[in-house]
Design an enzyme around this catalytic site. Structure first.
Site, PDB file in Angstrom:
ATOM      1  N   CYS A  94       0.828  -1.184   0.000  1.00  0.00           N
ATOM      2  CA  CYS A  94       0.000   0.000   0.000  1.00  0.00           C
ATOM      3  C   CYS A  94       0.868   1.242   0.000  1.00  0.00           C
ATOM      4  O   CYS A  94       2.087   1.187  -0.062  1.00  0.00           O
ATOM      5  CB  CYS A  94      -0.905  -0.001   1.234  1.00  0.00           C
TER       6      CYS A  94
ATOM      7  N   ARG B 215      -4.720   1.440  -0.994  1.00  0.00           N
ATOM      8  CA  ARG B 215      -4.683   0.010  -0.679  1.00  0.00           C
ATOM      9  C   ARG B 215      -4.505  -0.879  -1.904  1.00  0.00           C
ATOM     10  O   ARG B 215      -5.189  -0.717  -2.921  1.00  0.00           O
ATOM     11  CB  ARG B 215      -5.988  -0.398   0.024  1.00  0.00           C
ATOM     12  N   LEU B 216      -3.559  -1.799  -1.779  1.00  0.00           N
ATOM     13  CA  LEU B 216      -3.457  -2.948  -2.666  1.00  0.00           C
ATOM     14  C   LEU B 216      -3.917  -4.136  -1.842  1.00  0.00           C
ATOM     15  O   LEU B 216      -3.235  -4.571  -0.918  1.00  0.00           O
ATOM     16  CB  LEU B 216      -2.009  -3.152  -3.138  1.00  0.00           C
TER      17      LEU B 216
ATOM     18  N   ILE C 266      -4.459  -7.568  -0.461  1.00  0.00           N
ATOM     19  CA  ILE C 266      -3.798  -8.876  -0.514  1.00  0.00           C
ATOM     20  C   ILE C 266      -4.398  -9.824   0.519  1.00  0.00           C
ATOM     21  O   ILE C 266      -4.620 -11.001   0.255  1.00  0.00           O
ATOM     22  CB  ILE C 266      -2.283  -8.731  -0.270  1.00  0.00           C
ATOM     23  N   VAL C 267      -4.647  -9.303   1.725  1.00  0.00           N
ATOM     24  CA  VAL C 267      -5.198 -10.088   2.829  1.00  0.00           C
ATOM     25  C   VAL C 267      -6.471  -9.412   3.317  1.00  0.00           C
ATOM     26  O   VAL C 267      -6.530  -8.185   3.406  1.00  0.00           O
ATOM     27  CB  VAL C 267      -4.172 -10.191   3.983  1.00  0.00           C
TER      28      VAL C 267
ATOM     29  N   ASN D 274       1.770  -0.051   5.598  1.00  0.00           N
ATOM     30  CA  ASN D 274       2.211  -0.562   4.307  1.00  0.00           C
ATOM     31  C   ASN D 274       3.090  -1.772   4.560  1.00  0.00           C
ATOM     32  O   ASN D 274       4.105  -1.672   5.254  1.00  0.00           O
ATOM     33  CB  ASN D 274       2.998   0.527   3.562  1.00  0.00           C
ATOM     34  N   GLY D 275       2.718  -2.934   4.029  1.00  0.00           N
ATOM     35  CA  GLY D 275       3.559  -4.108   4.175  1.00  0.00           C
ATOM     36  C   GLY D 275       2.772  -5.374   4.412  1.00  0.00           C
ATOM     37  O   GLY D 275       1.567  -5.442   4.151  1.00  0.00           O
ATOM     38  N   GLU D 276       3.465  -6.379   4.893  1.00  0.00           N
ATOM     39  CA  GLU D 276       2.867  -7.673   5.214  1.00  0.00           C
ATOM     40  C   GLU D 276       3.503  -8.200   6.496  1.00  0.00           C
ATOM     41  O   GLU D 276       4.727  -8.172   6.645  1.00  0.00           O
ATOM     42  CB  GLU D 276       3.097  -8.691   4.092  1.00  0.00           C
TER      43      GLU D 276
ATOM     44  N   ASP E 197      -3.861  -8.404   8.855  1.00  0.00           N
ATOM     45  CA  ASP E 197      -2.651  -8.244   9.651  1.00  0.00           C
ATOM     46  C   ASP E 197      -2.543  -6.830  10.216  1.00  0.00           C
ATOM     47  O   ASP E 197      -1.882  -6.616  11.239  1.00  0.00           O
ATOM     48  CB  ASP E 197      -1.406  -8.615   8.840  1.00  0.00           C
TER      49      ASP E 197
END
Length: 604
Positions: free
Chosen positions: A2, A48-49, A51-52, A73-75, A96
């Site tokens: 993101c 936002r992208l 993913i989860v 931003n991240g995972e 997350d």
């Protein structure tokens, strides 16, 4: 993946329009949605992208139990097990992001001791009137900040977002320009602008009562000289498999870049044990190194759904211009172009891709480590004479011999291994920088405490904290996020990378091989041709590119015209020799000239 942005100032609502512009400028990082939330003294923004938790993971996200908000931003890999450890916290999503909020409510800044993954985030605590920001341990995700004309704190994932606020007039930093000219990239502890700052990897930032404090929350582990190869190999394989399994978790399909080199082949081998029909993507140059045959063999062995992108003479001149809009700072690593192209190709098929980045720094994969290894050795004058005679007999073209001679030359040229490591990687020397009117850049922050006693272990650790976050991770983040593609690097999983960083160099590199421990752990998983090959890398054929008509036209326009902005920064006559060489020094100057042309209003 993101984009994050925010403004901290009294009456934050009045900054709604600057925040909107900041968020809009990050749209490429998060094409699936955007949002904003204003507290009294803090405005948070997000793109936002997804993913989860595709439906309920929108940001900025507010905590259910306290006046706290986050933009992230991240995972966070392995977040589901962390969530379970938080007991009866009233989660409202399966994301997350909310796990970070829950950790903050329980541990405050201590959450960073419990947070794996790649991340850059900002948490506003309205009750404490405090902003807490942090960046992951290796610098996979970016975080920049600056101050507005009335003392506002601005922060964002990219510098272009800060500038879009309209609250900042950037000013070039001559020291950053010097570092770029010397090493291809801006040092990871600074930015190209004096009045824009980066939060270094493994650091947190607090902002309270108008004051910023920055502190380190994590350090590389000490090297464990006692560990044996057999024990280390078993742990290596187990931890890497765990890292790949964690990073395959997503609510969208995950693919992998596959060069056919050791790192990417190992990633694909491990991923294929957990996911059938993995999508893999390769890039091949029309001229120079072509790794496609190796990648095909790996893809065939693991029955991946394989796609290739060949360099069929793309318009390099046009791409060079495009790179300057994507990268907010000059970056002369020519592999940013193929990285951009393969990311564009992959995004047509998946949202998430695993990469082999980090393997070279952790495991001694770069060719520049070999001369340093020989520099550490002790050769007599008789040995020196023997090798010089062999060189005179034109046998120095053999890589192993060339590396040994290089090590002996270094021992006579440099006072220490640390000095040699920095010296062998530079493009413009200190005398040339002085002729340009620039001060030589300070020694990197990560030089050993006792440079005169530096070892090969120190050189690897220097690259982990300088070259990797300053060049490699900047390159892949911007190139991928330009297409809304998330890249994940299993080699940088915190458990695996911490283990590898603590391994001694003797388990990573010898006079005959690199990546020793990985070869022992995974050689059986590679095709025979991959097992036997050396490192080739992802470097582009710069000399050939510079001879293309479009690039030659750019050189004439930007390097031969004294009226160009470059020559308000560097004296025209002193650049002539490098501009006309047609090699990487020419490329460095051309990239800088193009970057300056696309960033109006900057002053030295």
């Amino acid at each position: 993946m993101c984009g994050i942005a925010g403004i901290v100032a009294p009456g934050a609502q009045q900054y709604a329009e600057p925040l909107r512009r900041m968020v809009e400028r990050l749209g490429h990082r998060g094409p699936d949605g955007s949002g904003a939330h204003c507290f009294g003294s803090c405005a948070l923004g997000h793109t936002r992208l997804s993913i989860v938790d595709l439906r309920a993971g929108q940001q900025p996200m507010l905590a259910p139990l306290a006046p706290v908000g986050i933009t992230f931003n991240g995972e966070i890999y392995g977040y589901k097990s962390i969530r379970q450890s938080l007991g009866d916290y009233p989660f409202r999503t399966t994301s997350d992001t909310e796990v970070i909020l829950a950790l903050y409510e329980r541990y405050g800044a201590g959450l960073l001791d419990r947070l794996p993954g790649m991340f850059a985030f900002a948490i506003w605590d309205d009750a404490a009137q405090e902003l807490l920001c942090a960046r992951d341990r290796f610098g996979e995700k970016p975080f920049y900040y600056a101050f507005g004309p009335r003392g506002e704190l601005l922060f964002a994932s990219e510098i272009k977002s800060l500038l879009a606020s309209g609250l900042l007039e950037p000013a070039l930093d001559g020291d950053a320009i010097a570092h770029y000219l010397k090493y291809l990239y801006v040092h990871p502890y600074q930015t190209i602008y004096r009045n824009v700052h980066t939060l270094p990897p493994a650091h947190l930032l607090r902002y309270k009562d108008g004051k910023v404090t920055v502190e380190r929350y994590w350090r590389l582990p000490p090297v464990d000289e006692r560990i044996a190869l057999g024990e280390a190999t078993e742990q290596f394989r187990q931890l890497f498999d765990q890292a790949v399994a964690r990073q395959l978790v997503a609510d969208v399909p995950v693919g992998a870049f596959l060069s056919g080199g050791l790192d990417s082949s190992t990633v694909v081998a491990a991923a294929s044990r957990h996911q059938a029909g993995l999508k893999t993507f390769s890039f091949g140059f029309e001229s120079g190194v072509n790794e496609l045959p190796f990648a095909r063999e790996v893809a065939r062995q693991y029955q991946t759904e394989h796609s290739e992108l060949a360099d069929d003479r793309p318009d390099i001149a046009e791409l060079l211009v495009t790179m300057q809009a994507i990268y907010d700072e000059p970056l002369a690593d020519s592999s940013n172009i193929p990285t951009y192209l393969i990311a564009r190709q992959a995004r047509q098929h998946v949202k998430v891709v695993l990469t082999g980045d980090g393997g070279d720094e952790l495991l001694g994969g770069y060719s520049w480590y070999k001369p340093l290894l020989h520099m550490q050795g002790r050769l007599s004058d008789q040995d020196w004479l023997f090798f010089m005679l062999r060189a005179a007999n034109k046998l120095s073209a053999q890589p192993a011999l060339r590396e040994r001679i290089g090590g002996m030359v270094y021992r006579r040229r440099y006072a220490s291994l640390a000095e040699a490591h920095l010296g062998q990687k530079q493009y413009f020397g200190d005398a040339e920088l002085a002729a340009f009117g620039l001060r030589p850049p300070a020694q990197p922050t990560f030089a050993p405490e006792r440079p005169e006693g530096a070892t090969l272990d120190d050189a690897l650790r220097m690259d982990l904290q300088d070259y990797m976050p300053g060049d490699i991770l900047v390159k892949i983040d911007r190139a991928s996020m330009a297409h809304g593609l998330e890249l994940r690097a299993p080699f940088l999983d915190v458990d695996f990378a911490t283990f590898c960083a603590g391994l001694p160099a003797r388990l990573k590199i010898s006079s005959s091989q690199d990546k020793l421990i990985m070869r022992r752990a995974f050689a059986a998983d590679w095709p025979a041709s991959v097992r036997a090959r050396g490192k080739q890398g992802f470097g582009a054929p710069v000399q050939q590119w510079l001879r293309r008509d479009g690039v030659r036209a750019l050189k004439r326009q930007y390097l031969d015209d004294p009226a160009q902005k470059l020559f308000a920064l560097l004296p025209f006559e002193q650049t002539r020799a490098a501009a006309q060489r047609g090699d990487y020094r020419t490329w460095i100057l051309l990239v800088l000239a193009l970057w300056l042309d696309q960033h109006p209003g900057v002053t030295r």
